[in-house]
Design an enzyme around this catalytic site. Structure first.
Site, PDB file in Angstrom:
ATOM      1  N   GLY A   1       0.838  -1.188   0.000  1.00 43.72           N
ATOM      2  CA  GLY A   1       0.000   0.000   0.000  1.00 43.72           C
ATOM      3  C   GLY A   1       0.873   1.237   0.000  1.00 43.72           C
ATOM      4  O   GLY A   1       0.641   2.204  -0.710  1.00 43.72           O
ATOM      5  N   ALA A   2       1.920   1.164   0.823  1.00 44.18           N
ATOM      6  CA  ALA A   2       2.841   2.279   0.956  1.00 44.18           C
ATOM      7  C   ALA A   2       4.073   1.781   1.700  1.00 44.18           C
ATOM      8  O   ALA A   2       4.054   0.710   2.290  1.00 44.18           O
ATOM      9  CB  ALA A   2       2.193   3.412   1.743  1.00 44.18           C
ATOM     10  N   MET A   3       5.140   2.567   1.637  1.00 47.19           N
ATOM     11  CA  MET A   3       6.363   2.168   2.323  1.00 47.19           C
ATOM     12  C   MET A   3       6.973   3.379   3.010  1.00 47.19           C
ATOM     13  O   MET A   3       7.180   4.423   2.391  1.00 47.19           O
ATOM     14  CB  MET A   3       7.350   1.562   1.306  1.00 47.19           C
ATOM     15  CG  MET A   3       8.700   1.214   1.893  1.00 47.19           C
ATOM     16  SD  MET A   3       8.579  -0.074   3.166  1.00 47.19           S
ATOM     17  CE  MET A   3       9.936   0.427   4.235  1.00 47.19           C
ATOM     18  N   GLU A   4       7.285   3.184   4.302  1.00 51.35           N
ATOM     19  CA  GLU A   4       7.673   4.307   5.167  1.00 51.35           C
ATOM     20  C   GLU A   4       9.133   4.739   5.037  1.00 51.35           C
ATOM     21  O   GLU A   4       9.739   5.142   6.019  1.00 51.35           O
ATOM     22  CB  GLU A   4       7.376   3.930   6.619  1.00 51.35           C
ATOM     23  CG  GLU A   4       8.305   2.844   7.229  1.00 51.35           C
ATOM     24  CD  GLU A   4       7.774   1.439   7.104  1.00 51.35           C
ATOM     25  OE1 GLU A   4       6.905   1.197   6.239  1.00 51.35           O
ATOM     26  OE2 GLU A   4       8.231   0.573   7.865  1.00 51.35           O
ATOM     27  N   ASN A   5       9.719   4.691   3.848  1.00 52.42           N
ATOM     28  CA  ASN A   5      11.105   5.150   3.681  1.00 52.42           C
ATOM     29  C   ASN A   5      11.266   6.493   4.381  1.00 52.42           C
ATOM     30  O   ASN A   5      10.442   7.385   4.223  1.00 52.42           O
ATOM     31  CB  ASN A   5      11.421   5.310   2.200  1.00 52.42           C
ATOM     32  CG  ASN A   5      10.983   4.116   1.393  1.00 52.42           C
ATOM     33  OD1 ASN A   5      11.422   3.018   1.647  1.00 52.42           O
ATOM     34  ND2 ASN A   5      10.065   4.338   0.460  1.00 52.42           N
TER      35      ASN A   5
ATOM     36  N   HIS B   1      -0.462   5.952   9.061  1.00 52.83           N
ATOM     37  CA  HIS B   1       0.347   4.761   9.331  1.00 52.83           C
ATOM     38  C   HIS B   1       1.821   5.027   8.998  1.00 52.83           C
ATOM     39  O   HIS B   1       2.713   4.774   9.810  1.00 52.83           O
ATOM     40  CB  HIS B   1      -0.203   3.590   8.502  1.00 52.83           C
ATOM     41  CG  HIS B   1       0.543   2.310   8.636  1.00 52.83           C
ATOM     42  ND1 HIS B   1      -0.004   1.177   9.200  1.00 52.83           N
ATOM     43  CD2 HIS B   1       1.815   1.959   8.277  1.00 52.83           C
ATOM     44  CE1 HIS B   1       0.893   0.203   9.181  1.00 52.83           C
ATOM     45  NE2 HIS B   1       2.006   0.651   8.623  1.00 52.83           N
ATOM     46  N   GLU B   2       2.049   5.561   7.809  1.00 49.23           N
ATOM     47  CA  GLU B   2       3.437   5.773   7.375  1.00 49.23           C
ATOM     48  C   GLU B   2       4.126   6.860   8.208  1.00 49.23           C
ATOM     49  O   GLU B   2       5.296   6.722   8.575  1.00 49.23           O
ATOM     50  CB  GLU B   2       3.504   6.130   5.893  1.00 49.23           C
ATOM     51  CG  GLU B   2       2.846   5.115   4.961  1.00 49.23           C
ATOM     52  CD  GLU B   2       3.276   3.680   5.208  1.00 49.23           C
ATOM     53  OE1 GLU B   2       4.426   3.463   5.614  1.00 49.23           O
ATOM     54  OE2 GLU B   2       2.441   2.774   5.009  1.00 49.23           O
TER      55      GLU B   2
ATOM     56  N   HIS C   1       5.415   5.680  11.491  1.00 48.28           N
ATOM     57  CA  HIS C   1       6.693   4.962  11.392  1.00 48.28           C
ATOM     58  C   HIS C   1       7.903   5.892  11.412  1.00 48.28           C
ATOM     59  O   HIS C   1       9.014   5.439  11.664  1.00 48.28           O
ATOM     60  CB  HIS C   1       6.763   4.197  10.066  1.00 48.28           C
ATOM     61  CG  HIS C   1       6.111   2.844  10.066  1.00 48.28           C
ATOM     62  ND1 HIS C   1       6.326   1.902  11.040  1.00 48.28           N
ATOM     63  CD2 HIS C   1       5.274   2.264   9.172  1.00 48.28           C
ATOM     64  CE1 HIS C   1       5.644   0.801  10.747  1.00 48.28           C
ATOM     65  NE2 HIS C   1       4.987   0.995   9.618  1.00 48.28           N
TER      66      HIS C   1
ATOM     67  N   GLU D   1       4.706  -3.012  12.939  1.00 50.89           N
ATOM     68  CA  GLU D   1       3.506  -2.861  12.112  1.00 50.89           C
ATOM     69  C   GLU D   1       2.226  -2.801  12.941  1.00 50.89           C
ATOM     70  O   GLU D   1       1.300  -2.068  12.599  1.00 50.89           O
ATOM     71  CB  GLU D   1       3.425  -3.994  11.086  1.00 50.89           C
ATOM     72  CG  GLU D   1       4.544  -3.955  10.052  1.00 50.89           C
ATOM     73  CD  GLU D   1       4.631  -2.629   9.291  1.00 50.89           C
ATOM     74  OE1 GLU D   1       3.698  -1.799   9.395  1.00 50.89           O
ATOM     75  OE2 GLU D   1       5.647  -2.415   8.618  1.00 50.89           O
TER      76      GLU D   1
HETATM   77 ZN   LIG Z   1       3.854  -0.178   8.314  1.00 52.13          ZN
END
Ligand SMILES: [Zn+2]
Ligand SMILES: *[C@@H]1O[C@H](CO)[C@@H](O)[C@H](O)[C@H]1NC(C)=O
Ligand SMILES: *[C@@H]1O[C@H](CO)[C@@H](O)[C@H](O)[C@H]1NC(C)=O
Ligand SMILES: *[C@@H]1O[C@H](CO)[C@@H](O)[C@H](O)[C@H]1NC(C)=O
Ligand SMILES: *[C@@H]1O[C@H](CO)[C@@H](O)[C@H](O)[C@H]1NC(C)=O
Length: 964
Positions: free
Chosen positions: A351-355, A387-388, A391, A410
């Protein structure tokens, strides 16, 4: 990683068949690479002593060699990297897209060793005088000579054997130069493609988590190997380059006669490799300095130029500042970076990535168009962003030491994403919706004997596919549920105090979950909260053993007991638990009109006089489903609850009305209560207008549809549901003034969709005419789609189901024309609603053609087709006949496999289907990758369904027949 990871994802494959394909790529790459090498002018001076021994590939040797282990030895610690990458956005002469690069890593020797083991996967390394690396000593240290260098394919290492040891305490620098494929495999450094004004645009982007940074450049690719990264990207003149930190002014360079731009970035904070990101694209951005934390934080939303021009990034931009501010206050810790970039990518697996500092999203998770997208799309954007951003502190600033603690990372982000979204959209009641969106669903998964504990042992999570397998709903949703429970029983205030000191102690470092328990315990000790045991002792029972209890309360005697809840009472739990499947349960309840009470159930059984009732007093427990458990009552209390629901359901809190339905249906599945009791909990729905109870009932009854929609029970069920939903349909017709307005409340908007979809599928008068009429109007004038965004999916699905090839082809053309991802997604799912087998079969074929259905969407589309009763057998045949192809192309190491297997087998309830499944398992042994667990779950579920149908078919038919 963000939510939605259960959707399709294609990662590097690890099986034998895939290795053949990989080898082919490597051979093709060597050709490009040879050309590349001859062109390469810029080379640093080598300090390595020359040798004649050539690099050799690994040959099977003793299993004890350090390079055969999947974990890095602790002898070396990276300090900083200097990485330059140059992606080619045009196909090379051999048909491949590639990137070239060089990298140097400064590391400290912690323990004397004559081996350097560093991750490197699918990279073609330049050889310098017969060696794949150059090494030099720093600060006066002398680098030992190189003896041998070679890649190890299975463990994804580059191994350097030295002729004498590195000295503990000394620092060295290792240099490599390499070429990799810029493939469309959604992992590592990869390419994504989209069209703008009919022109194909290629962009380069990354997805490193969990183990693909090593596919972009050689690195110590473990979360605890934190370092500082100095990134440089060399990219085409008309593109922009982004990375985790702010860039310096780009400069134009000419390399080998070609014109490029070189963008260097400020050194990153000390961080893990899996959080790195770099993107080269022609995107544009919007920015707004105000509203965020600290005035100097730069917030930018990046997307395709067309999407930005159409203002699709505006909503994300408007909410990012407030959500960052919320988390900054919640954690009492300033946002750790100077900027926050968020970018929407046309091809993205999760869905997405918290880089850290450059969050990557699917378009549907970041972009929003009020004219086209639904309120559900909007909620998705708000919760994924929250959510991201959560993080950025929890996960990025403080990182768990190893992947076995992924549930903490998570689960935590899942829980607090609802707090962040609630802050951004206070009228939505997001803190209630967590129950529906996360908790109720995962209880179904965790009630299977094949479930697993949240926490895994470090040694059980070693190989990349074992790590990938952890990205499941237990990790995300149950993780979120038990942390919510903890936060509720120690109070949110104490919870956030513990978080603050945890973040303070471990910032820029790594931690394990017991470190968080310790900090929460300190906060509890410093408060007036009284617990029956320490945070750790209470929580161990929830995270170290799988499953959860059903708490049974007798309102006659005040007796309260707990028992491990299993959906199939005959299933065998072969996972022993040191806690004997007993939990420390925070029980809460209310009685008729009285205030909430609570009690800790610490043993198998206890008695509490406060649990008794008299007269027609009712009791409902687990208020707002704050605890992760189900509740059963004595039959008198069940009758009183049913009576209350019939007379004045509003007296019972809305989440608990949903909970009563969900618990009753699940207890019935497990043969703890009668199926008819469960069905009776739906009788009050003809007076209910709230979303949560209706949605729970819809999902619970969905099981009955799955089991019976091919049998004679179907007719009676349809008739009953029609009778129940008709008043709801009329309610919405009324409050929307004959469908002209949009209901004001967020949850009403959802329930309006339920009303229409259930009314149409059960044949309520006027429903089908309504939806097909709207669809027809659109078909007559394709340029103007007046269907209300919230209702789109339902209307499309209902009209496509009622229609034929004309409707289908129209929707397909609209799907291909769609420039808005949420719109495309709705059409893509709705296309699976047709009842025509040939159209469904054609659509299945489209799924494996990336020009028709993007790879990222293939498995989810097959699952949509399987959820249609006509499509189910077609999808199952399709998946079986093409398994090898699907497995190789669509991700042996990915999450989507579990979803695919679950999706196509959900209806299985006969001996025949069970045998087919066993045969499938046998035929494809070793070819299930991350779907291995899902296959076992499917077998277990099919057995349970068979038993359930055998026992329940007759009573269910009788009950529905009588209830009409
Ligand atoms: Zn996550
Ligand atoms: C780099 O090249 C581009 C396109 O040729 C040009 O627009 C830009 O001004 C140049 N930048 C610098 C710093 O010279
Ligand atoms: C304990 O609480 C006091 C007052 O609320 C606060 O000043 C102190 O910092 C707290 N100590 C810890 C360890 O949380
Ligand atoms: C329709 O709504 C009005 C108020 O908006 C209400 O007075 C009326 O009773 C409703 N009718 C039905 C059939 O629900
Ligand atoms: C899609 O685009 C084509 C070509 O522009 C057009 O003819 C067709 O009507 C469009 N379809 C829809 C459903 O908008």
């Amino acid at each position: 990683m963000g939510k939605g990871v259960f959707l399709s994802k294609a990662l590097a494959v690890t099986c034998a068949v895939a290795a053949v394909a990989a080898a082919a790529t490597i051979i093709a790459l060597s050709v490009v690479y040879a050309q590349e090498k001859s062109k390469n002018e810029m080379k640093p001076t080598s300090t390595a002593s020359p040798s004649t021994s050539p690099p050799i590939s690994t040959t099977p040797s003793g299993p004890k060699e350090p390079w055969d282990l999947y974990r890095l030895p602790a002898s070396l610690a990276p300090v900083s990297y200097n990485v330059t990458l140059r992606p080619r956005l045009k196909r090379g002469t051999n048909g491949l897209y590639i990137f070239s690069g060089d990298s140097s890593v400064v590391f400290r020797c912690v323990k004397e060793t004559d081996l350097i083991i560093i991750h490197s996967n699918k990279l073609n390394l330049t050889s310098f005088d017969g060696f794949l690396v150059k090494l030099r000593g720093l600060n006066g240290a002398t680098a030992p000579g190189l003896k041998k260098t070679w890649p190890v394919i299975p463990t994804q290492y580059l191994v350097v054997q030295l002729s004498s040891p590195l000295k503990a305490g000394s620092s060295y620098e290792l240099f490599t130069d390499f070429v990799g494929e810029l493939a469309d495999d959604l992992g590592g450094f990869y390419r994504s493609v989209y069209f703008e004004d009919g022109v194909e645009k290629v962009l380069a982007t990354t997805q490193m988590q969990p183990t693909d940074a090593r596919k972009a450049f050689p690195c110590f690719d473990e979360p605890a190997m934190k370092a500082v990264f100095h990134m440089t990207l060399i990219h085409p003149r008309d593109t922009v380059a982004l990375s985790n930190s702010l860039s310096y002014e780009p400069v134009n360079v000419t390399l080998e006669g070609e014109h490029w731009t070189m963008t260097s970035f400020e050194p990153t904070e000390i961080m893990s490799t899996y959080l790195l990101a770099f993107v080269v694209c022609e995107f544009t951005f919007i920015t707004k300095p105000a509203g965020g934390p600290k005035p100097e934080t730069l917030i930018r939303i990046w997307a395709r130029r067309k999407a930005i021009e159409a203002k699709q990034g505006d909503y994300a931009l408007e909410k990012t500042g407030p959500i960052l501010q919320f988390f900054q206050d919640y954690y009492k810790s300033p946002y750790p970076l100077k900027k926050s970039d968020q970018i929407a990518l046309p091809d993205f697996s999760a869905g997405a990535m918290e880089n850290w500092g450059l969050i990557t999203y699917r378009e549907t998770a970041l972009l929003f168009n009020p004219e086209v997208s639904s309120n559900g799309d909007k909620e998705w954007v708000a919760t994924v962003i929250a959510h991201e951003l959560a993080h950025m502190w929890f996960g990025n600033l403080v990182t768990t030491r190893w992947w076995n603690d992924l549930w903490l990372n998570e689960g935590f982000a899942t829980y607090v994403s609802y707090l962040g979204a609630n802050f951004a959209e206070p009228t939505w009641k997001m803190t209630d919706l967590i129950v529906l969106n996360e908790i109720i669903g995962v209880m179904g998964v965790d009630a299977l004997a094949s479930s697993h504990p949240l926490s895994s042992k470090e040694e059980d999570v070693q190989r990349p596919e074992q790590i990938s397998e952890l990205f499941d709903s237990i990790t995300y949703s149950k993780g979120g549920a038990v942390l919510r429970m903890l936060s509720e029983f120690i109070t949110e205030d104490v919870f956030s105090k513990g978080l603050q000191t945890y973040l303070e102690e471990f910032k820029y470092q790594n931690a394990v979950y017991t470190d968080l328990w310790r900090h929460l315990q300190m906060a509890v000790d410093n408060s007036s909260i009284v617990l029956p045991a320490s945070v750790e002792v209470i929580m161990n029972r929830w995270i170290l053993q799988m499953g959860f209890p059903v708490v049974t309360i007798s309102t006659q005697t005040g007796k309260i007991t707990q028992k491990h809840f299993l959906l199939d009472p005959e299933s065998v739990v072969d996972r022993p638990s040191e806690f004997n499947y007993e939990w420390f349960v925070p029980v809460t309840w209310i009685k008729t009109g009285a205030a909430e009470q609570s009690y800790w159930l610490l043993n198998k059984e206890a008695t509490n006089a406060n649990l008794t009732t008299s007269g027609d007093e009712w009791l409902v427990a687990n208020i707002d489903m704050k605890g992760f458990y189900r509740v059963n009552y004595d039959s008198q209390n069940w009758e009183r609850l049913l009576a209350k629901l019939s007379s004045k359901h509003q007296d019972i809190p809305v989440i608990n009305r949903a909970q009563i339905i969900d618990d009753a249906f699940n207890l019935a599945r497990a043969q703890v209560v009668n199926t008819t009791l469960a069905l009776r909990t739906t009788m009050f729905l003809d007076k209910e207008v709230e979303y949560m109870p209706w949605e729970t009932a819809r999902r619970s009854l969905n099981y009955y549809f799955l089991m019976f929609d091919r049998s004679e029970v179907y007719g009676a069920m349809q008739a009953y549901l029609k009778q129940q939903v008709e008043p709801l349909f009329n309610h919405f017709k009324n409050i929307t003034d004959n469908w002209k307005n949009i209901p004001e409340k967020h949850t009403d908007q959802y329930n309006q969709v339920n009303a229409i979809s259930m009314a149409c599928s059960t044949g309520v008068d006027g429903c089908k005419e309504l939806t097909t009429g709207w669809f027809q109007e659109w078909m007559n004038n394709p340029a103007v789609n007046k269907i209300s965004p919230n209702l789109k999916y339902t209307v499309y699905c209902s009209a496509i189901a009622a229609g034929g090839v004309k409707e289908w082809n129209f929707a397909w053309s609209a799907f291909k024309n769609a420039t808005i991802a949420t719109e495309a997604d709705k059409l893509m799912s709705a296309l699976a609603c047709t009842k025509q087998p040939w159209l469904l079969n054609r659509y299945l074929e489209y799924c494996l053609d990336p020009n028709k259905i993007r790879k990222q969407d293939a498995t989810s589309t097959i699952v949509s087709i399987a959820s249609n009763s006509v499509g189910q057998p077609l999808a199952w045949d399709f998946v079986r006949s093409k398994w090898s192809h699907i497995f190789n192309e669509y991700g042996g190491g990915s999450f989507s496999f579990g979803g695919l297997i679950n999706g196509v087998t959900r209806r299985f309830s006969s001996e025949f289907e069970y045998k087919q499944l066993l045969q499938f398992k046998e035929d494809n042994a070793g070819q299930f990758g991350s779907g291995t667990a899902a296959l076992e779950q499917a077998l277990e579920r099919t057995k349970a369904n068979m038993n359930w149908v055998a026992v329940n078919k007759k009573p269910v038919l009788d009950w529905f027949t009588n209830a009409i």
